[in-house]
Every structure is written in C-alpha cells, then in structure tokens.
Write a protein that holds these residues in place. Structure first.
Motif, mmCIF file in Angstrom:
data_model
loop_
_atom_site.group_PDB
_atom_site.id
_atom_site.type_symbol
_atom_site.label_atom_id
_atom_site.label_comp_id
_atom_site.label_asym_id
_atom_site.label_seq_id
_atom_site.Cartn_x
_atom_site.Cartn_y
_atom_site.Cartn_z
ATOM 1 N N UNK A 64 0.837 -1.208 0.000
ATOM 2 C CA UNK A 64 0.000 0.000 0.000
ATOM 3 C C UNK A 64 0.863 1.245 0.000
ATOM 4 N N UNK A 65 0.388 2.234 -0.724
ATOM 5 C CA UNK A 65 0.930 3.595 -0.675
ATOM 6 C C UNK A 65 0.094 4.365 0.332
ATOM 7 N N UNK A 66 0.738 5.108 1.206
ATOM 8 C CA UNK A 66 0.027 5.855 2.247
ATOM 9 C C UNK A 66 0.681 7.218 2.426
ATOM 10 N N UNK A 67 -0.111 8.275 2.255
ATOM 11 C CA UNK A 67 0.411 9.626 2.396
ATOM 12 C C UNK A 67 -0.574 10.517 3.153
ATOM 13 N N UNK A 68 -0.010 11.486 3.877
ATOM 14 C CA UNK A 68 -0.823 12.441 4.619
ATOM 15 C C UNK A 68 -0.723 13.817 3.973
ATOM 16 N N UNK A 69 -1.757 14.622 4.197
ATOM 17 C CA UNK A 69 -1.759 15.984 3.693
ATOM 18 C C UNK A 69 -2.672 16.851 4.540
ATOM 19 N N UNK A 70 -2.444 18.159 4.499
ATOM 20 C CA UNK A 70 -3.283 19.091 5.263
ATOM 21 C C UNK A 70 -4.713 19.119 4.734
ATOM 22 N N UNK A 71 -4.841 18.911 3.435
ATOM 23 C CA UNK A 71 -6.172 18.877 2.824
ATOM 24 C C UNK A 71 -6.387 17.520 2.161
ATOM 25 N N UNK A 72 -7.635 17.234 1.864
ATOM 26 C CA UNK A 72 -7.944 15.969 1.209
ATOM 27 C C UNK A 72 -7.263 15.897 -0.156
ATOM 28 N N UNK A 73 -7.259 17.015 -0.881
ATOM 29 C CA UNK A 73 -6.670 17.005 -2.209
ATOM 30 C C UNK A 73 -5.152 16.823 -2.154
ATOM 31 N N UNK A 74 -4.502 17.425 -1.156
ATOM 32 C CA UNK A 74 -3.052 17.263 -1.069
ATOM 33 C C UNK A 74 -2.684 15.823 -0.720
ATOM 34 N N UNK A 117 -12.258 18.103 19.480
ATOM 35 C CA UNK A 117 -12.132 17.454 18.174
ATOM 36 C C UNK A 117 -11.772 18.492 17.108
ATOM 37 N N UNK A 118 -10.521 18.377 16.599
ATOM 38 C CA UNK A 118 -10.039 19.331 15.592
ATOM 39 C C UNK A 118 -9.485 18.570 14.388
ATOM 40 N N UNK A 119 -9.911 18.971 13.218
ATOM 41 C CA UNK A 119 -9.421 18.361 11.989
ATOM 42 C C UNK A 119 -7.987 18.831 11.732
ATOM 43 N N UNK A 120 -7.054 17.888 11.595
ATOM 44 C CA UNK A 120 -5.650 18.259 11.402
ATOM 45 C C UNK A 120 -5.104 17.834 10.040
ATOM 46 N N UNK A 121 -5.851 17.064 9.297
ATOM 47 C CA UNK A 121 -5.367 16.650 7.984
ATOM 48 C C UNK A 121 -6.115 15.438 7.464
#
Length: 244
Positions: A64-74, A117-121
């Motif tokens: 699996x490829x797994x990446x994080x981003x500040x936004x869903x698109x990133x 509860x805060x959205x962080x990415x």
C-alpha cells in the motif's frame, strides 16, 4: 409373572431382534451392518483421507501507498504521485500491469482530540495486490515497491494456481480411495466377509492452507528473501461397499 407371560415376552424379543438385524463397529469409525432381509445387501462404510504436497506456483504480495496531507486534495495528490512512481518501477522490473491490481482506496480525515475534536489533515491509502507466477519474485517485488513509494507491506501469500489445485486434487482423491478400500477390506475380513462392489462414494475437501513465509535474515542493505514451505492439498472420501 406367570409362566405363559414370560414365554410370550421372550418370543417377542427374539422376533424383534431377528427383524432389526445387527450392526457393530469395526475399527475406528468403520461400521459393518448386516440384515436378514434377502433383498438388501450388507454394507461396510468407511472414510479415507489423501494428502498431496507441492511447492507454491503463485505468490501474491499485498502492498500500500500511504500519504498524509493538510487537505484531502493534497493527501490524494501525494498518494497518486507515490503510486505512479511505484507502478512505473514495478513495470520496469518486469511486473506487467495486469499483475498489479487495486484492492482498496481510502481517503480519511485525521483528528486531534487534545483540545477537543479538531481536523488536522487527511490520509490517503491506495492498496494493491501484486501477483507473480514466479514465486522467487516475492522479495524483489517488496524491495522495488518499498524503494519507490510503498509505505506498507501488508502480507505475502504463497498459493497454488487453480490448474495446479485440480491436478493435485485428482492425486489426493486416488490416495484417499486407496486408504478407504484398505480399511474396508480389513473391516470386512474381521467380520468374516468380503467387499464386492462400491455402493456409493462422496468426496469432500480439496482446499489448502497457504504456508507462512519464512524471512531469511540478511544484512541491512541486502535484498529481501522469502522461503515458502510446501502446500498440502487434502481430500476426504466416504465410501459404502457391499459385502458378502
């Protein structure tokens, strides 16, 4: 109890026993049944198991490829870039596109609950199964994928192709029938009779449990090497023989 009543009860018991016939176990799980009915043949029921071992002829690597981003698109963009890099590398290593299959795709929000509860990415996960009929490719697939964008290796499964399972199942059935016939002959001989023909037969099983791959220890910069064990295909038959 008077004498006439006692004689009547004995006669009734003798008559009932003659109508029911007799059945008795011989050996482990084998029963010879007989009957006084001239129209019904006596039988012996047995079961036999046949097992055939063979090396795997197919390997499936789940990565699996797994990446994080500040936004869903990133997050989506980063994962797509890594996935493209990995697919290109596998293709260059001789793994054709038809052997690389997407099994799941997830894009999920990540929250921090430290101060509420805060959205962080977001995290994007693109999972694949990479298969090869050359089982020695397993380690190479892992090394190429991890070096070119894959963040996880979820599993490695050594398997048998459908064609190979069919071949091995035929051999296992033959072994199971031979085992059943041997038990039937032994049981019949113990009862003073002989088997004459097969009355019915049923077959079950034929699946297998993939072996757990063994990872060979190596230096930190060495290639990944996996050593699969043999795979057993097991079949059980249940046979009813007529005896005389």
């Amino acid at each position: 109890m008077n004498l006439k009543l006692a004689v009547a009860l004995v006669a009734l018991l003798v008559t009932t026993a003659g109508c029911l016939g007799m059945a008795g176990p011989i050996g482990d799980g084998t029963t010879v049944a007989s009957t006084d009915d001239g129209d019904a043949a006596s039988t012996v029921s047995v079961s036999g198991t046949g097992t055939v071992s063979a090396p795997a002829d197919l390997v499936v690597v789940s990565i699996a490829v797994e990446r994080e981003g500040k936004t869903a698109d990133s997050a989506r963009t980063f994962a797509a870039q890594d996935a493209t890099k990995m697919r290109d590398a596998l293709r260059a290593a001789g793994i054709p596109d038809e052997d690389v299959e997407t099994t799941s795709y997830r894009l999920v929000p990540q929250y921090d609950y430290k101060d509420g509860r805060q959205l962080v990415g977001y995290t994007a996960v693109h999972a694949y199964e990479v298969s090869s009929k050359n089982v020695s490719d397993a380690g190479r697939i892992i090394d190429v994928a991890v070096a070119n964008g894959a963040a996880r290796v979820d599993s490695v499964s050594f398997r048998l192709s459908d064609e190979r399972i069919a071949e091995l199942r035929t051999d296992a059935i033959a072994k199971a029938v031979t085992a059943a016939e041997g038990d039937a002959n032994a049981a019949a001989a113990a009862a003073g009779v002989s088997i004459t023909k097969v009355k019915s037969i049923s077959v079950s099983g034929g699946g297998y449990q993939p072996p757990y791959p063994v990872y060979r220890s190596a230096e930190a910069d060495a290639a990944t090497t996996l050593e699969p064990g043999p795979i057993d295909v097991e079949v059980t038959v249940s046979v009813v023989y007529e005896v005389a």
